[in-house]
Write a protein that holds these residues in place. Structure first.
Motif, PDB file in Angstrom:
ATOM      1  N   LEU A   5     -37.426  15.559  31.922  1.00 15.98           N
ATOM      2  CA  LEU A   5     -37.022  14.216  31.538  1.00 15.98           C
ATOM      3  C   LEU A   5     -37.676  13.839  30.217  1.00 15.98           C
ATOM      4  O   LEU A   5     -38.831  14.175  29.969  1.00 15.98           O
ATOM      5  N   ALA A   6     -36.932  13.133  29.387  1.00 22.05           N
ATOM      6  CA  ALA A   6     -37.491  12.701  28.107  1.00 22.05           C
ATOM      7  C   ALA A   6     -38.613  11.695  28.315  1.00 22.05           C
ATOM      8  O   ALA A   6     -39.569  11.648  27.546  1.00 22.05           O
ATOM      9  N   ARG A   7     -38.503  10.906  29.372  1.00 28.34           N
ATOM     10  CA  ARG A   7     -39.536   9.910  29.691  1.00 28.34           C
ATOM     11  C   ARG A   7     -39.463   9.605  31.185  1.00 28.34           C
ATOM     12  O   ARG A   7     -38.485   9.975  31.852  1.00 28.34           O
ATOM     13  N   ALA A   8     -40.468   8.931  31.689  1.00 28.41           N
ATOM     14  CA  ALA A   8     -40.472   8.564  33.105  1.00 28.41           C
ATOM     15  C   ALA A   8     -39.319   7.605  33.404  1.00 28.41           C
ATOM     16  O   ALA A   8     -38.964   6.760  32.583  1.00 28.41           O
ATOM     17  N   VAL A   9     -38.729   7.761  34.589  1.00 29.08           N
ATOM     18  CA  VAL A   9     -37.675   6.858  35.055  1.00 29.08           C
ATOM     19  C   VAL A   9     -38.308   5.919  36.073  1.00 29.08           C
ATOM     20  O   VAL A   9     -39.031   6.364  36.973  1.00 29.08           O
ATOM     21  N   VAL A  10     -38.048   4.622  35.942  1.00 29.69           N
ATOM     22  CA  VAL A  10     -38.709   3.620  36.773  1.00 29.69           C
ATOM     23  C   VAL A  10     -37.667   2.741  37.459  1.00 29.69           C
ATOM     24  O   VAL A  10     -36.654   2.373  36.852  1.00 29.69           O
ATOM     25  N   GLY A  11     -37.945   2.392  38.714  1.00 34.18           N
ATOM     26  CA  GLY A  11     -37.077   1.490  39.463  1.00 34.18           C
ATOM     27  C   GLY A  11     -36.236   2.235  40.485  1.00 34.18           C
ATOM     28  O   GLY A  11     -35.704   3.318  40.204  1.00 34.18           O
ATOM     29  N   ALA A  12     -36.095   1.658  41.683  1.00 39.05           N
ATOM     30  CA  ALA A  12     -35.408   2.330  42.787  1.00 39.05           C
ATOM     31  C   ALA A  12     -33.963   2.667  42.448  1.00 39.05           C
ATOM     32  O   ALA A  12     -33.483   3.769  42.751  1.00 39.05           O
ATOM     33  N   ASP A  13     -33.240   1.747  41.805  1.00 39.79           N
ATOM     34  CA  ASP A  13     -31.833   1.997  41.507  1.00 39.79           C
ATOM     35  C   ASP A  13     -31.679   3.133  40.495  1.00 39.79           C
ATOM     36  O   ASP A  13     -30.881   4.059  40.693  1.00 39.79           O
ATOM     37  N   SER A  14     -32.471   3.080  39.417  1.00 40.31           N
ATOM     38  CA  SER A  14     -32.368   4.104  38.372  1.00 40.31           C
ATOM     39  C   SER A  14     -32.751   5.477  38.895  1.00 40.31           C
ATOM     40  O   SER A  14     -32.075   6.483  38.617  1.00 40.31           O
ATOM     41  N   VAL A  15     -33.852   5.542  39.657  1.00 41.91           N
ATOM     42  CA  VAL A  15     -34.314   6.830  40.187  1.00 41.91           C
ATOM     43  C   VAL A  15     -33.311   7.397  41.188  1.00 41.91           C
ATOM     44  O   VAL A  15     -32.968   8.588  41.148  1.00 41.91           O
ATOM     45  N   ALA A  16     -32.822   6.547  42.091  1.00 37.54           N
ATOM     46  CA  ALA A  16     -31.880   7.016  43.114  1.00 37.54           C
ATOM     47  C   ALA A  16     -30.605   7.553  42.477  1.00 37.54           C
ATOM     48  O   ALA A  16     -30.089   8.609  42.872  1.00 37.54           O
ATOM     49  N   ARG A  17     -30.080   6.846  41.480  1.00 36.12           N
ATOM     50  CA  ARG A  17     -28.835   7.281  40.847  1.00 36.12           C
ATOM     51  C   ARG A  17     -29.032   8.578  40.050  1.00 36.12           C
ATOM     52  O   ARG A  17     -28.143   9.444  40.046  1.00 36.12           O
ATOM     53  N   LEU A  18     -30.167   8.705  39.406  1.00 31.36           N
ATOM     54  CA  LEU A  18     -30.427   9.946  38.676  1.00 31.36           C
ATOM     55  C   LEU A  18     -30.539  11.130  39.633  1.00 31.36           C
ATOM     56  O   LEU A  18     -29.936  12.194  39.409  1.00 31.36           O
ATOM     57  N   LEU A  19     -31.303  10.964  40.703  1.00 29.90           N
ATOM     58  CA  LEU A  19     -31.459  12.044  41.679  1.00 29.90           C
ATOM     59  C   LEU A  19     -30.115  12.435  42.289  1.00 29.90           C
ATOM     60  O   LEU A  19     -29.792  13.620  42.421  1.00 29.90           O
ATOM     61  N   ALA A  20     -29.315  11.417  42.647  1.00 27.41           N
ATOM     62  CA  ALA A  20     -28.034  11.674  43.296  1.00 27.41           C
ATOM     63  C   ALA A  20     -27.030  12.319  42.351  1.00 27.41           C
ATOM     64  O   ALA A  20     -26.081  12.974  42.808  1.00 27.41           O
ATOM     65  N   SER A  21     -27.243  12.148  41.052  1.00 30.37           N
ATOM     66  CA  SER A  21     -26.316  12.732  40.078  1.00 30.37           C
ATOM     67  C   SER A  21     -26.632  14.197  39.771  1.00 30.37           C
ATOM     68  O   SER A  21     -25.803  14.887  39.184  1.00 30.37           O
ATOM     69  N   VAL A  22     -27.816  14.657  40.168  1.00 31.48           N
ATOM     70  CA  VAL A  22     -28.245  16.011  39.794  1.00 31.48           C
ATOM     71  C   VAL A  22     -28.324  16.959  40.984  1.00 31.48           C
ATOM     72  O   VAL A  22     -27.777  18.081  40.945  1.00 31.48           O
ATOM     73  N   PHE A  23     -28.994  16.543  42.065  1.00 30.50           N
ATOM     74  CA  PHE A  23     -29.361  17.511  43.091  1.00 30.50           C
ATOM     75  C   PHE A  23     -28.205  18.036  43.935  1.00 30.50           C
ATOM     76  O   PHE A  23     -28.239  19.215  44.338  1.00 30.50           O
ATOM     77  N   PRO A  24     -27.155  17.268  44.217  1.00 31.13           N
ATOM     78  CA  PRO A  24     -26.017  17.903  44.910  1.00 31.13           C
ATOM     79  C   PRO A  24     -25.396  19.026  44.087  1.00 31.13           C
ATOM     80  O   PRO A  24     -24.943  20.035  44.643  1.00 31.13           O
ATOM     81  N   TRP A  25     -25.383  18.896  42.763  1.00 26.66           N
ATOM     82  CA  TRP A  25     -24.875  19.961  41.908  1.00 26.66           C
ATOM     83  C   TRP A  25     -25.802  21.176  41.932  1.00 26.66           C
ATOM     84  O   TRP A  25     -25.337  22.321  41.860  1.00 26.66           O
ATOM     85  N   MET A  26     -27.097  20.937  42.037  1.00 26.13           N
ATOM     86  CA  MET A  26     -28.029  22.060  42.156  1.00 26.13           C
ATOM     87  C   MET A  26     -27.762  22.849  43.433  1.00 26.13           C
ATOM     88  O   MET A  26     -27.855  24.070  43.454  1.00 26.13           O
ATOM     89  N   ALA A  27     -27.417  22.132  44.503  1.00 25.84           N
ATOM     90  CA  ALA A  27     -27.089  22.816  45.759  1.00 25.84           C
ATOM     91  C   ALA A  27     -25.854  23.698  45.581  1.00 25.84           C
ATOM     92  O   ALA A  27     -25.755  24.778  46.175  1.00 25.84           O
ATOM     93  N   ARG A  28     -24.913  23.269  44.739  1.00 27.31           N
ATOM     94  CA  ARG A  28     -23.693  24.039  44.521  1.00 27.31           C
ATOM     95  C   ARG A  28     -23.970  25.358  43.798  1.00 27.31           C
ATOM     96  O   ARG A  28     -23.191  26.306  43.912  1.00 27.31           O
ATOM     97  N   ILE A  29     -25.062  25.404  43.038  1.00 26.71           N
ATOM     98  CA  ILE A  29     -25.405  26.676  42.386  1.00 26.71           C
ATOM     99  C   ILE A  29     -26.545  27.366  43.152  1.00 26.71           C
ATOM    100  O   ILE A  29     -27.307  28.139  42.598  1.00 26.71           O
ATOM    101  N   ASP A  30     -26.629  27.023  44.439  1.00 28.99           N
ATOM    102  CA  ASP A  30     -27.496  27.728  45.396  1.00 28.99           C
ATOM    103  C   ASP A  30     -28.990  27.483  45.203  1.00 28.99           C
ATOM    104  O   ASP A  30     -29.815  28.343  45.535  1.00 28.99           O
ATOM    105  N   VAL A  31     -29.354  26.320  44.668  1.00 26.92           N
ATOM    106  CA  VAL A  31     -30.766  25.938  44.642  1.00 26.92           C
ATOM    107  C   VAL A  31     -31.102  25.310  45.994  1.00 26.92           C
ATOM    108  O   VAL A  31     -30.414  24.391  46.453  1.00 26.92           O
TER     109      VAL A  31
END
Length: 307
Positions: A210-236
Motif C-alpha cells: 500500500l502507498a499509505r495506511a488505510v484508515v476507517g472501517a468502510d475504507s478498509v473493508a471495501r479495499l479488502l473485499a476488492s482484493v482477496f476474493p480475486w487472490m482466492a481465484r488464483i489459488d492463494v
C-alpha cells in the motif's frame, strides 16, 4: 552438564531476549549463535552460566540494534518486526508480560526507545531480571539502569497495547474475519472492524505494498473485499496462525510459497489494526517465499478477464 547442554537449556531465553531487543528473527538467531561461539571459546566456566549468556546476548543485540537503526531510517515504507510464529521461551509466572511484549504493537513501541532503554526494559519488565543482573548485562550501574527504566516506562506508557484477555473470543473473531475476507463480504468485514481501524503493509520496496495506511472501517473493508476474493481465484490460500502472540494468518500461493503474513490487533471486540508483512527478506524463516511481483501481475490479469 556439558557446555552444550547448559547452552541448549538456555537457548529459548536467549532468543526471546534478543528478538525483543532486535525485532528480527534472523538477527536474533545470529546473536544467539555468536553468544554460543563466545561461550564455547571461554577457557573457564562462569560462576553463573545464565548471567554470562544473558549478558553476552544482550550486549551483542545492543550493538546490532545500533547499526540497524540507521538501516531502518532509510527503510522504504512502514517498518514492521519480522513475524514470530512461536516464542520458544515459556514462564507461567510471567506469561502476561511475555505475551504483551512480543506483539507487533509492543515491538513497534519499543522502537521508540534507545538501545540501552530497550534492553533494560526487556530484561527488567519482561523477564524479571534483578537490577544487579540488568546492570551487569548492559554495563551500567544499578542507579543508571533505574533511570533508564523510568524513561523507558514513560515512553511506553501512553501507547502500551492491551488486547483481549479471552483468547477464545479473540480467535473466534479472527476466524469470522478471515471467512469474510475469503468471501469478500463487505458488510461482515465492517461489522468486525473498529471505526478507526488502520491497515498498513511492510514491503520494504521489495514487494507490492500500500502507498499509505488505510484508515476507517468502510475504507478498509471495501479495499479488502476488492482484493482477496480475486487472490482466492488464483489459488492463494489463507492459513490461520497465531503470529507474535496475536491472531493472524499466513497467505500461500498454489505451490505453498509464503506470500505475506497478516497480524490482527483485537481490542474491545473489534479489530483495531491490520498489519501485513510482505517483504520477502522477512519471510524466509516462515517457509519458501513466493514471488509477490509475479503474483501481483497474475492478479491484475485475472481482474481484467471477463467473468
Amino acid at each position: 552438564m556439558s557446555k552444550v547442554e547448559e547452552f541448549e537449556e538456555l537457548r529459548p531465553l536467549l532468543f526471546s531476549v534478543a528478538y525483543r531487543i532486535l525485532g528480527s528473527v534472523g538477527e536474533a538467531e545470529d546473536a544467539v549463535q555468536e553468544t554460543w561461539l563466545r561461550f564455547d571459546g571461554t577457557a573457564t566456566r562462569p560462576t553463573s552460566t545464565k548471567a554470562y549468556l544473558s549478558t553476552t546476548v544482550t550486549r551483542i543485540a545492543i550493538d546490532v540494534l545500533r547499526s540497524a537503526r540507521v538501516r531502518r531510517e532509510q527503510y522504504v515504507g512502514p517498518w514492521f518486526p519480522e513475524p514470530l510464529l512461536n516464542d520458544p521461551y515459556e514462564d507461567p509466572a510471567r506469561a502476561m508480560e511475555l505475551a504483551d511484549s512480543v506483539s507487533m504493537a509492543a515491538l513497534l513501541l519499543l522502537e521508540r526507545l534507545s538501545p540501552l532503554e530497550r534492553a533494560v526494559f526487556v530484561l527488567r519488565e519482561v523477564f524479571g531480571f534483578g537490577f544487579d543482573e540488568v546492570a551487569a548485562a548492559v554495563g551500567r550501574t544499578e542507579a543508571a539502569c533505574r533511570q533508564l527504566l523510568v524513561r523507558a516506562r514513560r515512553h511506553m506508557q501512553d501507547g502500551r497495547p492491551r488486547f483481549e484477555a479471552v483468547s477464545t473470543e479473540r480467535d473466534e473473531l479472527a476466524s469470522r474475519f478471515f471467512d469474510a475476507l475469503r468471501e469478500g463480504d463487505v458488510a461482515s468485514l465492517q461489522d468486525l472492524l473498529a471505526a478507526d481501524v488502520s491497515m498498513a503493509g511492510d514491503g520494504g520496496g521489495k514487494a507490492p505494498q500500500l502507498a499509505r495506511a488505510v484508515v476507517g472501517a468502510d475504507s478498509v473493508a471495501r479495499l479488502l473485499a476488492s482484493v482477496f476474493p480475486w487472490m482466492a481465484r488464483i489459488d492463494v490460500s489463507i492459513e490461520p496462525h497465531e503470529i507474535n502472540g496475536q491472531p493472524g494468518a499466513i497467505f500461500r500461493d498454489r505451490e505453498g510459497g509464503v506470500v505475506n503474513v497478516m497480524v490482527l490487533d483485537v481490542f474491545d471486540g473489534r479489530i483495531r489494526t491490520i498489519r501485513s508483512v510482505i517483504n520477502p527478506d522477512k519471510l524466509g524463516h516462515v517457509g519458501p517465499v513466493a514471488d509477490a511481483w509475479a503474483l501481483d501481475r497474475e492478479l491484475r490479469r485475472a481482474r481484467r478477464r471477463p467473468n
